[in-house]
Write a protein that holds these residues in place. Structure first.
Motif, short mmCIF file in Angstrom:
data_model
loop_
_atom_site.label_atom_id
_atom_site.label_comp_id
_atom_site.label_asym_id
_atom_site.label_seq_id
_atom_site.Cartn_x
_atom_site.Cartn_y
_atom_site.Cartn_z
N ALA A 1 0.19 4.43 2.43
CA ALA A 1 0.43 3.02 2.13
C ALA A 1 1.22 2.81 0.85
O ALA A 1 1.78 1.74 0.63
CB ALA A 1 -0.89 2.26 2.04
N VAL B 1 2.34 -2.76 1.13
CA VAL B 1 2.39 -1.45 1.78
C VAL B 1 3.84 -0.99 1.91
O VAL B 1 4.73 -1.74 2.30
CB VAL B 1 1.72 -1.53 3.17
CG1 VAL B 1 1.90 -0.23 3.94
CG2 VAL B 1 0.24 -1.88 3.03
N ASN C 1 4.34 0.34 6.71
CA ASN C 1 4.17 -1.09 6.98
C ASN C 1 4.53 -1.48 8.41
O ASN C 1 4.47 -2.66 8.76
CB ASN C 1 4.99 -1.92 6.00
CG ASN C 1 6.50 -1.66 6.09
OD1 ASN C 1 6.94 -0.66 6.65
ND2 ASN C 1 7.28 -2.55 5.53
N ALA D 1 -1.45 2.84 8.57
CA ALA D 1 -1.26 2.80 7.13
C ALA D 1 -2.57 3.14 6.44
O ALA D 1 -3.60 2.54 6.70
CB ALA D 1 -0.78 1.43 6.69
N ALA E 1 -4.84 3.64 3.01
CA ALA E 1 -5.10 3.34 1.61
C ALA E 1 -5.90 4.47 0.98
O ALA E 1 -6.55 5.26 1.68
CB ALA E 1 -5.86 2.03 1.47
N SER F 1 -3.40 2.08 -5.23
CA SER F 1 -3.26 1.93 -3.78
C SER F 1 -2.72 0.55 -3.40
O SER F 1 -3.25 -0.48 -3.82
CB SER F 1 -4.63 2.17 -3.12
OG SER F 1 -4.51 2.22 -1.72
N ASN F 2 -1.68 0.54 -2.59
CA ASN F 2 -1.07 -0.72 -2.18
C ASN F 2 -1.96 -1.48 -1.21
O ASN F 2 -2.89 -0.91 -0.63
CB ASN F 2 0.30 -0.46 -1.55
CG ASN F 2 1.33 -0.02 -2.56
OD1 ASN F 2 1.08 -0.05 -3.77
ND2 ASN F 2 2.49 0.38 -2.08
N ILE G 1 -3.18 -2.74 5.98
CA ILE G 1 -3.90 -1.49 5.75
C ILE G 1 -4.78 -1.27 6.97
O ILE G 1 -5.53 -2.17 7.37
CB ILE G 1 -4.77 -1.57 4.48
CG1 ILE G 1 -3.90 -1.67 3.23
CG2 ILE G 1 -5.71 -0.36 4.39
CD1 ILE G 1 -3.10 -0.43 2.92
N THR H 1 -2.06 7.95 -2.24
CA THR H 1 -2.22 7.67 -0.82
C THR H 1 -1.68 8.84 0.00
O THR H 1 -2.06 9.01 1.16
CB THR H 1 -1.51 6.36 -0.44
OG1 THR H 1 -0.15 6.39 -0.86
CG2 THR H 1 -2.20 5.15 -1.07
#
Length: 444
Positions: A319, A332, A337, A343, A345, A357-358, A368, A392
């Motif tokens: 992510a 993300v 994405n 995706a 995290a 973490s996005n 996510i 990630t």
């Protein structure tokens, strides 16, 4: 659909952290384009690109094992068509780029055309640590540790991990309680290559290929070897706790990022084509490029991900590490994405989203899907040792390994069924789904 942000956005610099996160351009364009074609009308699409956009001579790749793919991708005088994916990396003169975009919008045999980007490995280097020599003092009662861990997670408390026998990540996902091994399941790791001589990995690699011009598959970076170790490190490693999720999975190691940790979309397409041709059940990509708030997911990767799912292959991706929680959460990264790509995290040892973490702040993709251990993860390092990394990138191969376990347990399941089983088996967390998706990854 055409997504053409070339020369329009100034994304600025990646934030620099003292712990060693990457710096550089958020988004870098190579000048080439990635084009997705209708699989049943590839010739029509190529002919239209030739006549309207003046693309260079086209080299067709029918077998990604031919050995000259990396060199073809480096040549400025050719475009490369991966026939099995119906995807091409095309050379376009600057004055023809607008024509390419308008041609793609008008020609039904061209499904998507987007600028090729540079992509990067996605680790956050933990405080510097020499390669680990780990000598266990005693064995813990794994069942008791796991029961306490789940109770502490449910109560919102950070568990105290004993890593004498199992890494904290394997305990958190309950791999230490699973009897499954992922026997014979092929997992393709698209990364910086692999240390083929590492004593924990030697003999466990099904096939290797480098798509980085001028570089062998040997891992001069360490990122790829670390990720591969997390997917399929042995049940009884040479030293220290077990760190591999699916110890009997078969690894397909595709080098798509150079020893510097960077690569291009074209290299990744080549790796995907190679992985599919080798029967990969899972493709793990701990790589990506930063996106900005509101930016749409790339149509090229999304179409390829849907095609892969139809053929029985699940793609999982990191992510991204651009956030600085709690004050700033970034979207993300691409290609994670894409709705068709899982995706992942990263969680820290308190089973909370890692600071970097996005999160899911973009609509139309950018979710996510699941969260996994991504802080101070111990795995293999080039030269026969071990190393702790965070990111990630480190969470993603945990997910790929669990998908291998699920695939080994239910070999006739479709790729969509595997994804559904993975999400259904996640341990619910108290944090928002925008940060952790379905929850904490759990081994079956």
């Amino acid at each position: 659909m055409v997504n053409d942000p070339m020369n329009r956005h100034d994304f600025g610099e990646r934030p620099h952290r003292a712990n060693g996160s990457a710096t550089g351009r958020d988004s870098e364009y190579t000048g080439r384009y990635v084009v997705l074609l209708d699989p049943n009308h590839q010739d029509s699409g190529i002919d239209e690109l030739r006549s309207s956009a003046g693309i260079a001579s086209v080299e067709r790749v029918r077998d990604p094992d031919e050995g000259n793919v990396a060199e073809l991708l480096e040549r400025p005088d050719v475009s490369v068509l991966f026939e099995d994916l119906a995807a091409a990396v095309v050379e376009v003169r600057p004055e023809q780029r607008h024509t390419l975009v308008t041609t793609a919008e008008a020609e039904p045999s061209i499904l998507a055309a987007e600028p090729e980007r540079t992509v990067h490995a996605l680790p956050i280097t933990a405080p510097q640590q020499a390669p680990t020599e780990f000598f266990p003092a005693f064995r813990s009662d794994e069942g008791v540790v796991a029961r306490h861990t789940r109770a502490e997670i449910a109560a919102g408390q950070g568990p105290a991990w004993n890593e004498d026998t199992w890494t904290w990540g394997l305990q958190a996902i309950r791999a230490n309680l699973s009897h499954l091994t992922g026997h014979g399941v092929k997992v393709a790791v698209l990364d910086t290559g692999v240390d083929t001589d590492h004593p924990d990995l030697a003999g466990r690699i099904e096939a290797t290929e480098s798509f980085v011009p001028g570089e062998t598959v040997e891992d001069g970076n360490g990122h790829g070897t670390h990720c591969i170790g997390t997917v399929a490190g042995p049940a009884d490693p040479r030293r220290g706790p077990r760190y591999g999720v699916a110890p009997e999975a078969r690894i397909l190691a595709a080098k798509v990022l150079g020893n510097s940790g960077s690569g291009r979309d074209g290299f990744i397409l080549a790796g995907m084509a190679w992985a599919v041709s080798h029967g990969a059940r899972v493709i793990s990509m701990s790589l990506g490029a930063r996106v900005r708030p509101g930016e749409l997911f790339p149509q090229t990767y999304e179409i390829l991900a849907r095609r892969a799912l139809e053929r029985g292959t699940v793609i999982v991706a990191a992510a991204g590490n651009d956030s600085d929680r709690p004050g700033r959460v970034e979207p993300v990264s691409r290609p994670a994405n894409c709705p068709g790509i899982l995706a992942v995290a990263a969680l820290d040892k308190a089973i909370a989203p890692a600071f970097f973490s996005n999160g899911a702040i973009n609509d139309q993709g950018g979710e996510i899907n699941i969260a996994a251990p991504g802080w101070q993860v111990r795995s293999a390092a080039p030269g026969g040792g071990y190393r702790h990394l965070s990111g990630t990138s480190m969470a993603t191969p945990h997910v790929a390994g669990v998908l291998a376990l699920l695939s080994g347990a239910i070999p006739d399941a479709s790729a969509t069924d595997l994804v559904a089983a993975l999400k259904a088996g996640a341990f619910p967390l108290t944090q928002p789904v925008e940060d952790v998706g379905a929850g904490l990854l759990q081994a079956p």
